[in-house]
Design a protein around this motif. Structure first.
Motif, PDB file in Angstrom:
ATOM      1  N   VAL A 217       0.878  -1.175   0.000  1.00  0.00           N
ATOM      2  CA  VAL A 217       0.000   0.000   0.000  1.00  0.00           C
ATOM      3  C   VAL A 217       0.913   1.223   0.000  1.00  0.00           C
ATOM      4  O   VAL A 217       1.949   1.230   0.676  1.00  0.00           O
ATOM      5  N   ILE A 218       0.539   2.265  -0.745  1.00  0.00           N
ATOM      6  CA  ILE A 218       1.387   3.445  -0.892  1.00  0.00           C
ATOM      7  C   ILE A 218       0.706   4.668  -0.292  1.00  0.00           C
ATOM      8  O   ILE A 218      -0.496   4.869  -0.472  1.00  0.00           O
ATOM      9  N   SER A 219       1.491   5.501   0.401  1.00  0.00           N
ATOM     10  CA  SER A 219       0.987   6.809   0.820  1.00  0.00           C
ATOM     11  C   SER A 219       2.034   7.871   0.519  1.00  0.00           C
ATOM     12  O   SER A 219       3.233   7.611   0.547  1.00  0.00           O
ATOM     13  N   LEU A 220       1.544   9.086   0.224  1.00  0.00           N
ATOM     14  CA  LEU A 220       2.419  10.226  -0.078  1.00  0.00           C
ATOM     15  C   LEU A 220       1.831  11.449   0.610  1.00  0.00           C
ATOM     16  O   LEU A 220       1.195  12.289  -0.002  1.00  0.00           O
ATOM     17  N   LYS A 221       2.068  11.536   1.905  1.00  0.00           N
ATOM     18  CA  LYS A 221       1.389  12.549   2.703  1.00  0.00           C
ATOM     19  C   LYS A 221       2.193  13.854   2.784  1.00  0.00           C
ATOM     20  O   LYS A 221       3.420  13.845   2.761  1.00  0.00           O
ATOM     21  N   ALA A 222       1.461  14.948   2.878  1.00  0.00           N
ATOM     22  CA  ALA A 222       2.056  16.258   3.074  1.00  0.00           C
ATOM     23  C   ALA A 222       1.133  17.063   3.969  1.00  0.00           C
ATOM     24  O   ALA A 222      -0.056  16.785   4.063  1.00  0.00           O
ATOM     25  N   SER A 223       1.681  18.075   4.624  1.00  0.00           N
ATOM     26  CA  SER A 223       0.850  18.910   5.486  1.00  0.00           C
ATOM     27  C   SER A 223       0.171  20.022   4.698  1.00  0.00           C
ATOM     28  O   SER A 223      -0.756  20.650   5.202  1.00  0.00           O
ATOM     29  N   ARG A 224       0.631  20.261   3.480  1.00  0.00           N
ATOM     30  CA  ARG A 224      -0.021  21.243   2.617  1.00  0.00           C
ATOM     31  C   ARG A 224      -0.855  20.515   1.571  1.00  0.00           C
ATOM     32  O   ARG A 224      -0.354  19.652   0.847  1.00  0.00           O
ATOM     33  N   VAL A 225      -2.132  20.842   1.512  1.00  0.00           N
ATOM     34  CA  VAL A 225      -3.063  20.124   0.646  1.00  0.00           C
ATOM     35  C   VAL A 225      -2.638  20.130  -0.826  1.00  0.00           C
ATOM     36  O   VAL A 225      -2.665  19.079  -1.473  1.00  0.00           O
ATOM     37  N   PRO A 226      -2.237  21.263  -1.421  1.00  0.00           N
ATOM     38  CA  PRO A 226      -1.849  21.233  -2.842  1.00  0.00           C
ATOM     39  C   PRO A 226      -0.684  20.291  -3.131  1.00  0.00           C
ATOM     40  O   PRO A 226      -0.659  19.649  -4.184  1.00  0.00           O
ATOM     41  N   VAL A 227       0.267  20.185  -2.197  1.00  0.00           N
ATOM     42  CA  VAL A 227       1.393  19.262  -2.379  1.00  0.00           C
ATOM     43  C   VAL A 227       0.907  17.819  -2.307  1.00  0.00           C
ATOM     44  O   VAL A 227       1.274  16.965  -3.117  1.00  0.00           O
ATOM     45  N   MET A 228       0.050  17.545  -1.339  1.00  0.00           N
ATOM     46  CA  MET A 228      -0.519  16.198  -1.178  1.00  0.00           C
ATOM     47  C   MET A 228      -1.284  15.789  -2.428  1.00  0.00           C
ATOM     48  O   MET A 228      -1.102  14.672  -2.958  1.00  0.00           O
ATOM     49  N   LEU A 229      -2.119  16.679  -2.951  1.00  0.00           N
ATOM     50  CA  LEU A 229      -2.895  16.368  -4.152  1.00  0.00           C
ATOM     51  C   LEU A 229      -1.982  16.086  -5.339  1.00  0.00           C
ATOM     52  O   LEU A 229      -2.178  15.111  -6.079  1.00  0.00           O
ATOM     53  N   ALA A 230      -0.978  16.927  -5.526  1.00  0.00           N
ATOM     54  CA  ALA A 230      -0.066  16.760  -6.660  1.00  0.00           C
ATOM     55  C   ALA A 230       0.701  15.447  -6.570  1.00  0.00           C
ATOM     56  O   ALA A 230       0.899  14.755  -7.572  1.00  0.00           O
ATOM     57  N   ALA A 231       1.126  15.091  -5.351  1.00  0.00           N
ATOM     58  CA  ALA A 231       1.906  13.861  -5.175  1.00  0.00           C
ATOM     59  C   ALA A 231       1.081  12.623  -5.515  1.00  0.00           C
ATOM     60  O   ALA A 231       1.544  11.720  -6.219  1.00  0.00           O
ATOM     61  N   TYR A 232      -0.140  12.558  -5.023  1.00  0.00           N
ATOM     62  CA  TYR A 232      -0.980  11.380  -5.305  1.00  0.00           C
ATOM     63  C   TYR A 232      -1.355  11.310  -6.790  1.00  0.00           C
ATOM     64  O   TYR A 232      -1.357  10.226  -7.383  1.00  0.00           O
ATOM     65  N   ARG A 233      -1.670  12.442  -7.376  1.00  0.00           N
ATOM     66  CA  ARG A 233      -2.013  12.427  -8.802  1.00  0.00           C
ATOM     67  C   ARG A 233      -0.832  11.994  -9.656  1.00  0.00           C
ATOM     68  O   ARG A 233      -0.987  11.226 -10.612  1.00  0.00           O
ATOM     69  N   LEU A 234       0.364  12.472  -9.303  1.00  0.00           N
ATOM     70  CA  LEU A 234       1.554  12.066 -10.049  1.00  0.00           C
ATOM     71  C   LEU A 234       1.849  10.585  -9.836  1.00  0.00           C
ATOM     72  O   LEU A 234       2.240   9.875 -10.768  1.00  0.00           O
ATOM     73  N   MET A 235       1.617  10.102  -8.610  1.00  0.00           N
ATOM     74  CA  MET A 235       1.838   8.687  -8.324  1.00  0.00           C
ATOM     75  C   MET A 235       0.931   7.811  -9.176  1.00  0.00           C
ATOM     76  O   MET A 235       1.355   6.793  -9.733  1.00  0.00           O
ATOM     77  N   VAL A 236      -0.333   8.211  -9.298  1.00  0.00           N
ATOM     78  CA  VAL A 236      -1.280   7.466 -10.128  1.00  0.00           C
ATOM     79  C   VAL A 236      -0.821   7.470 -11.585  1.00  0.00           C
ATOM     80  O   VAL A 236      -0.853   6.438 -12.271  1.00  0.00           O
ATOM     81  N   LYS A 237      -0.382   8.621 -12.062  1.00  0.00           N
ATOM     82  CA  LYS A 237       0.090   8.736 -13.443  1.00  0.00           C
ATOM     83  C   LYS A 237       1.281   7.815 -13.691  1.00  0.00           C
ATOM     84  O   LYS A 237       1.327   7.076 -14.684  1.00  0.00           O
ATOM     85  N   ARG A 238       2.232   7.826 -12.771  1.00  0.00           N
ATOM     86  CA  ARG A 238       3.432   6.990 -12.933  1.00  0.00           C
ATOM     87  C   ARG A 238       3.089   5.507 -12.819  1.00  0.00           C
ATOM     88  O   ARG A 238       3.610   4.678 -13.563  1.00  0.00           O
ATOM     89  N   MET A 239       2.204   5.157 -11.888  1.00  0.00           N
ATOM     90  CA  MET A 239       1.812   3.753 -11.761  1.00  0.00           C
ATOM     91  C   MET A 239       1.091   3.277 -13.014  1.00  0.00           C
ATOM     92  O   MET A 239       1.302   2.151 -13.470  1.00  0.00           O
ATOM     93  N   ASP A 240       0.236   4.118 -13.569  1.00  0.00           N
ATOM     94  CA  ASP A 240      -0.458   3.747 -14.805  1.00  0.00           C
ATOM     95  C   ASP A 240       0.542   3.517 -15.940  1.00  0.00           C
ATOM     96  O   ASP A 240       0.406   2.574 -16.723  1.00  0.00           O
ATOM     97  N   GLU A 241       1.550   4.366 -16.021  1.00  0.00           N
ATOM     98  CA  GLU A 241       2.575   4.222 -17.058  1.00  0.00           C
ATOM     99  C   GLU A 241       3.374   2.930 -16.886  1.00  0.00           C
ATOM    100  O   GLU A 241       3.788   2.303 -17.871  1.00  0.00           O
ATOM    101  N   LEU A 242       3.563   2.536 -15.610  1.00  0.00           N
ATOM    102  CA  LEU A 242       4.402   1.377 -15.304  1.00  0.00           C
ATOM    103  C   LEU A 242       3.600   0.091 -15.112  1.00  0.00           C
ATOM    104  O   LEU A 242       4.171  -0.953 -14.792  1.00  0.00           O
ATOM    105  N   GLY A 243       2.297   0.174 -15.289  1.00  0.00           N
ATOM    106  CA  GLY A 243       1.460  -1.020 -15.134  1.00  0.00           C
ATOM    107  C   GLY A 243       1.300  -1.465 -13.692  1.00  0.00           C
ATOM    108  O   GLY A 243       1.090  -2.652 -13.422  1.00  0.00           O
ATOM    109  N   MET A 244       1.406  -0.532 -12.752  1.00  0.00           N
ATOM    110  CA  MET A 244       1.256  -0.856 -11.333  1.00  0.00           C
ATOM    111  C   MET A 244      -0.168  -0.542 -10.885  1.00  0.00           C
ATOM    112  O   MET A 244      -0.795   0.394 -11.398  1.00  0.00           O
TER     113      MET A 244
END
Length: 406
Positions: A217-244
């Protein structure tokens, strides 16, 4: 040429305005008797704040959380003594209550502690930025590929025994990246950015995959909401590219307390859930852990992802309102709040009434002074004196066979 009388050609279809949240498909990961991902309901988590060496206190805290709906409970394990104490905590829970899915946090000097704690919990959480200590150099001008590889190999050697023991026991791991504690290498290469957070997670995922371990299970937490949102969205994008397809644990870390802490958590967690991202959540408040659980369920209920309470639809009140809406809503709630799964509308006047509450199971509407109209869905069933409104609402619910005693 289109005239005023000519109907406009629709530019969108009903499917463009789908009100259902379509969750991202992820692999199922078992944590005790709970499953994260795989289309299962979004799981609610929290963390006790007792010292894990306090066996009785920890057992009581875990039980309190579990009894109010916390499905997975996390404990901190800063030393080997804490890891050993978890065996007693688990034993006491089974003896005096029931088994509860447990997660252990392992940070600095993690290998020996992690190997011990893996015997006693269902999931081990590691922070890539802290798992292997990298001493910063003030005069560093670059990280060579050789240095990157050398540290990467050291991480692999340290992580491998834990991965293998979790794999052997069919247990899970959370790779929990925090914006505020990225490894020196990642900070130097990517800066304190969502990209650095994602690359940190991917490095650990690849090590796990090289050992054929996928209960992650993966988490990418931040105390600032815009950073948290960007990190999770980028993680989804990268996982989709890598078939994860690993499930994601959502949270805004160090959200604070009170109203703002709740709003901040909802802004981050709710936004991603609405996009179909997220399989388990934790609201991190600087308050008693028990205060986090209602916020989690309120977020899930508001998005239609879980139904754990009565949904009340109520207008904000205005000059047309024919009774004290706040008082009446409070009376209706006190009488019906245990009827999990129902939608009940309390509307102050006929203007907002039947239309605004169209999706409700039952409606309580002020249609004329001193009287209440009770509805089943869109159908008006009866008009009753205002002082009998709540009583008659209960009778209507009972007549439909949907009433249960509190």
């Amino acid at each position: 040429m289109q005239t005023l009388d000519t109907p406009k050609t629709p530019t969108s279809s009903a499917s463009d305005f789908d009100t259902t949240i379509h969750r991202r498909k992820t692999r199922p990961v078992k944590v005790g008797d709970v499953t994260i991902g795989g289309g299962y309901p979004v799981v609610v988590q929290s963390m006790i704040n007792e010292d894990t060496l306090d066996i009785e206190g920890s057992v009581a805290a875990i039980r309190r959380l579990h009894e109010i709906g916390c499905e997975i409970v996390r404990v901190t394990v800063p030393s080997m003594a804490h890891a050993v104490a978890l065996a007693k905590i688990k034993e006491q829970l089974a003896k005096t209550y029931k088994p509860v899915p447990l997660v252990a946090d392992v940070h600095h000097n993690g290998m020996k502690i992690a190997l011990e704690v893996a015997k006693h919990v269902d999931k081990v959480r590691i922070n890539p930025g802290l798992y292997v200590f990298e001493k910063p150099k003030d005069d560093r001008s670059e990280y060579t590929q050789a240095e990157f590889n050398e540290i990467g190999e050291k991480i692999r050697e340290t992580l491998k025994p834990l991965v293998l023991t979790l794999k052997e026991q069919d247990k899970a791991m959370r790779i929990g990246v925090n914006h505020g504690s990225l490894a020196e290498r990642m900070l130097f290469t990517y800066g304190d950015t969502p990209e650095g957070m994602v690359e940190s997670a991917l490095e650990f995922i690849r090590i796990c995959e090289s050992l054929e371990f996928y209960n992650i299970v993966i988490s990418l937490k931040a105390s600032r909401v815009p950073v948290m949102l960007a990190a999770y969205r980028l993680m989804v994008k990268r996982m989709d590219e890598l078939g994860m397809d690993y499930p994601l644990h959502l949270g805004v870390t160090e959200a604070g307390d009170g109203e703002y802490g709740r709003i901040k958590s909802t802004a981050g967690i709710g936004t991603l859930l609405a996009e179909g991202i997220g399989d388990t959540i934790r609201v991190s408040l600087t308050e008693a852990p028990e205060k986090e659980i209602p916020v989690c369920y309120s977020i899930l209920q508001a998005l239609g992802l879980r139904k754990t309470m009565v949904e009340y639809v109520a207008c904000p009140s205005c000059g047309r309102t024919l009774f004290n809406l706040e008082e009446v809503l409070d009376r209706v709630r006190k009488a019906t709040k245990h009827l999990t799964g129902l939608d009940i509308a309390v509307m102050g006047c006929i203007v907002n009434g039947p239309g605004e509450m169209a999706d409700a199971d039952y409606g309580y509407v002020g249609k004329q002074a001193g009287y209440i109209s009770l509805y089943r869905g869109r159908e008006e069933i009866k008009k009753v004196p205002e002082d009998k409104g709540v009583e008659e609402l209960i009778n209507l619910i009972k007549a439909d066979g949907r009433w249960v005693d509190p």
